[in-house]
Design a protein around this motif. Structure first.
Motif, PDB file in Angstrom:
ATOM      1  N   ASN A 189     -13.666   3.045   6.243  1.00  0.00           N
ATOM      2  CA  ASN A 189     -14.037   1.630   6.206  1.00  0.00           C
ATOM      3  C   ASN A 189     -14.953   1.318   5.018  1.00  0.00           C
ATOM      4  O   ASN A 189     -15.807   0.439   5.086  1.00  0.00           O
ATOM      5  N   ILE A 190     -14.772   2.039   3.930  1.00  0.00           N
ATOM      6  CA  ILE A 190     -15.506   1.778   2.689  1.00  0.00           C
ATOM      7  C   ILE A 190     -14.647   0.830   1.860  1.00  0.00           C
ATOM      8  O   ILE A 190     -13.606   1.228   1.329  1.00  0.00           O
ATOM      9  N   LEU A 191     -15.059  -0.416   1.751  1.00  0.00           N
ATOM     10  CA  LEU A 191     -14.247  -1.443   1.107  1.00  0.00           C
ATOM     11  C   LEU A 191     -14.690  -1.758  -0.322  1.00  0.00           C
ATOM     12  O   LEU A 191     -13.958  -2.408  -1.069  1.00  0.00           O
ATOM     13  N   ASP A 239       0.864  -1.189   0.000  1.00  0.00           N
ATOM     14  CA  ASP A 239       0.000   0.000   0.000  1.00  0.00           C
ATOM     15  C   ASP A 239       0.897   1.235   0.000  1.00  0.00           C
ATOM     16  O   ASP A 239       0.979   1.980   0.985  1.00  0.00           O
ATOM     17  N   PRO A 240       1.615   1.484  -1.107  1.00  0.00           N
ATOM     18  CA  PRO A 240       2.606   2.565  -1.120  1.00  0.00           C
ATOM     19  C   PRO A 240       2.014   3.964  -1.148  1.00  0.00           C
ATOM     20  O   PRO A 240       2.749   4.945  -1.026  1.00  0.00           O
ATOM     21  N   TRP A 241       0.706   4.075  -1.296  1.00  0.00           N
ATOM     22  CA  TRP A 241       0.049   5.382  -1.357  1.00  0.00           C
ATOM     23  C   TRP A 241      -0.169   5.978   0.034  1.00  0.00           C
ATOM     24  O   TRP A 241      -0.244   7.183   0.191  1.00  0.00           O
ATOM     25  N   LEU A 254      -8.898   4.563  -3.130  1.00  0.00           N
ATOM     26  CA  LEU A 254      -9.471   3.339  -2.550  1.00  0.00           C
ATOM     27  C   LEU A 254      -8.816   3.025  -1.218  1.00  0.00           C
ATOM     28  O   LEU A 254      -9.491   2.580  -0.261  1.00  0.00           O
ATOM     29  N   SER A 255      -7.500   3.236  -1.117  1.00  0.00           N
ATOM     30  CA  SER A 255      -6.814   3.016   0.156  1.00  0.00           C
ATOM     31  C   SER A 255      -7.346   3.970   1.216  1.00  0.00           C
ATOM     32  O   SER A 255      -7.615   3.564   2.362  1.00  0.00           O
ATOM     33  N   TYR A 297      -2.255  10.816   1.966  1.00  0.00           N
ATOM     34  CA  TYR A 297      -1.914   9.807   0.964  1.00  0.00           C
ATOM     35  C   TYR A 297      -1.218  10.485  -0.215  1.00  0.00           C
ATOM     36  O   TYR A 297      -1.495  11.642  -0.542  1.00  0.00           O
ATOM     37  N   LEU A 298      -0.322   9.736  -0.840  1.00  0.00           N
ATOM     38  CA  LEU A 298       0.377  10.204  -2.026  1.00  0.00           C
ATOM     39  C   LEU A 298      -0.266   9.545  -3.240  1.00  0.00           C
ATOM     40  O   LEU A 298      -0.509   8.328  -3.237  1.00  0.00           O
TER      41      LEU A 298
END
Length: 488
Positions: free
Chosen positions: A476-478, A436-438, A468-469, A446-447
């Motif tokens: 908690n939106i999956l 999860d690099p973002w 999305l991450s 987040y990047l």
């Protein structure tokens, strides 16, 4: 800046990745605001009159091999929102003696034009073309995710190792097929041969025979405008002429997505990042650069090979050996006297790009990072080599050195339009080693730039994956939100 109540998410930067992130968050029901430092949105995907009135040039990217293959743009329904022309010829490659290699959208037609190397072309690319959706999935995410298609990964990996190493010529007997293929490798601005340039080039070559290399009617800005329109239609905001210097300049929001480089993230955080993470980001390498020239022409480019007059995209650099020599000079920090030139002549299929009877030509070449050299003469001379009389068609030009490219877009450090060197290490660690690099260590930050996985290109996937991450971790939106255009 003033404090805003009820703002859920902020995106800094309105390039394709920033807008893809903003659209995804807005479609999930969040109130989103985008800040853009320039007066015009779009970053490297804008279109503007750079030379003369009525001549519409792409500021950055001009051709979009990934636009139809991108998971984000497929879900967004880009082809239903704007007019995308998929040309009969994906790209052409002039060669000495008036010859040319032509990558038709039809792979069989391409192979037929390559003579005795036709079967080798099919053997190399057909397995990737036939499984293009799996290739797109493999190359559209963090490489640390477990691949769902190991056979496609193996096929792709073996071909990358072959074409990225000393054996890259073993399957070819002539000079046309390897030159044609190398033109796609050189997009990545790196040493030739190398696995990173070969891998990226093979993906582009496969897309050329699968979905094709589409050209947006009106220019790349049409893609940006479609994203902006959707964001605004779902309650989002865009504020231009807003240069953000520190994260603390932003109003409160639960999510902040940054379409910036790792270097800029460190500056924006102003000491708030953990030392270890900052050290990792400081090791992120930026690559060599481009110098760009836009031409306003009074007639089409007079290519010696007739087929090239119908090719919207061209790789102008001679044989495979010529291109390797030019790219390896740049890798050593030198300017090439006979450079590789990536050119686009969109007005041959989109008359709206120039006044009647006139044309635009977009071209760039590779130079060492930070170069201040104007490359107008070098690019003109290289095109003239394969299109005698080209100089006589030029009405005027607009040139940007590598250093000026960064002045327009700070993400293009030293003129690096990929926002980070393309190497095997930095495709896995982009910009950090993580599935999860973002996500950054700062809460809610987040990047989402091309400095993150899956890397450069107008595909929106860096922004989409980052959004999305953020939705998963902060709300908690999956389940990804529906991005489809409204029913007509």
């Amino acid at each position: 800046m003033t404090t805003d109540q009820g703002l859920d998410a902020i995106v800094v930067g309105s390039g394709p990745n920033g807008l893809a992130a903003a659209v995804t968050l807005a479609r999930a029901g969040l109130r989103v605001r985008v800040y853009e430092r320039n007066a015009q949105i779009g970053g490297g995907a804008a279109t503007a009159e750079l030379t003369l009135p009525g001549f519409h040039h792409d500021v950055g990217s001009a051709v979009h091999p990934l636009a139809l293959a991108s998971e984000f743009f497929q879900k967004f329904g880009l082809k239903d929102r704007i007019e995308l022309t998929v040309p009969e010829i994906s790209y052409g490659h002039p060669l000495p003696g008036g010859r040319a290699g032509v990558a038709w959208h039809d792979i069989e037609r391409t192979a037929a034009g390559l003579g005795r190397d036709g079967p080798a072309w099919l053997q190399l690319l057909n397995p990737l073309v036939d499984n293009i959706s799996e290739v797109a999935e493999l190359t559209g995410d963090s490489l640390l995710r477990v691949p769902r298609h190991p056979l496609t990964l193996a096929r792709f990996g073996l071909r990358t190792l072959e074409q990225g190493g000393p054996a890259w010529n073993w399957r070819f007997t002539g000079d046309t097929a390897p030159a044609l293929l190398t033109g796609t490798f050189a997009h990545s601005i790196g040493r030739l041969p190398s696995p990173s340039t070969a891998g990226a080039g093979l993906v582009l070559a496969a897309h050329a025979h699968a979905g094709g290399w589409p050209i947006p009617t009106g220019g790349s800005g049409a893609i940006v405008q479609a994203l902006a329109d959707d964001l605004l239609a779902h309650g989002g905001e865009i504020i231009t002429d807003a240069d953000i210097h520190k994260l603390t300049d932003l109003p409160p929001a639960r999510i902040v997505l940054l379409d910036v480089t790792p270097r800029a993230l460190v500056e924006l955080a102003a000491g708030a990042l953990p030392d270890r993470y900052t050290t990792t980001l400081s090791r992120f390498r930026y690559g060599n650069a481009v110098a760009k020239v836009d031409f306003a022409l009074n007639e089409p480019v007079p290519w010696s090979a007739d087929d090239l007059r119908r090719a919207p995209t061209l790789h102008v650099g001679g044989t495979r050996a010529d291109q390797a020599r030019a790219e390896n000079a740049v890798a050593r920090g030198q300017h090439s006297d006979s450079p590789y030139v990536l050119a686009s002549q969109p007005s041959i299929i989109d008359p709206s790009r120039a006044p009647e009877g006139k044309h635009v030509l977009w071209a760039y070449t590779h130079v060492p990072a930070g170069s201040t050299r104007d490359q107008t003469e070098q690019i003109t001379r290289q095109i003239e080599r394969f299109a005698p009389g080209f100089r006589d068609t030029i009405l005027t030009t607009a040139s940007q050195t590598a250093a000026q490219m960064q002045n327009h877009n700070p993400n293009h450090i030293g003129g690096d339009i990929a926002a980070g060197a393309i190497s095997l290490a930095q495709l896995v660690r982009r910009p950090v080693l993580s599935p999860d690099p973002w996500r950054t260590p700062l809460d809610g930050v987040y990047l989402c730039s091309s400095s993150t996985a899956p890397g450069p290109g107008v595909h929106g996937m860096c922004g989409y994956r980052a959004a999305l991450s953020a939705l998963a971790h902060e709300y908690n939106i999956l389940t990804p939100p529906d991005l489809a255009p409204p029913a007509q």
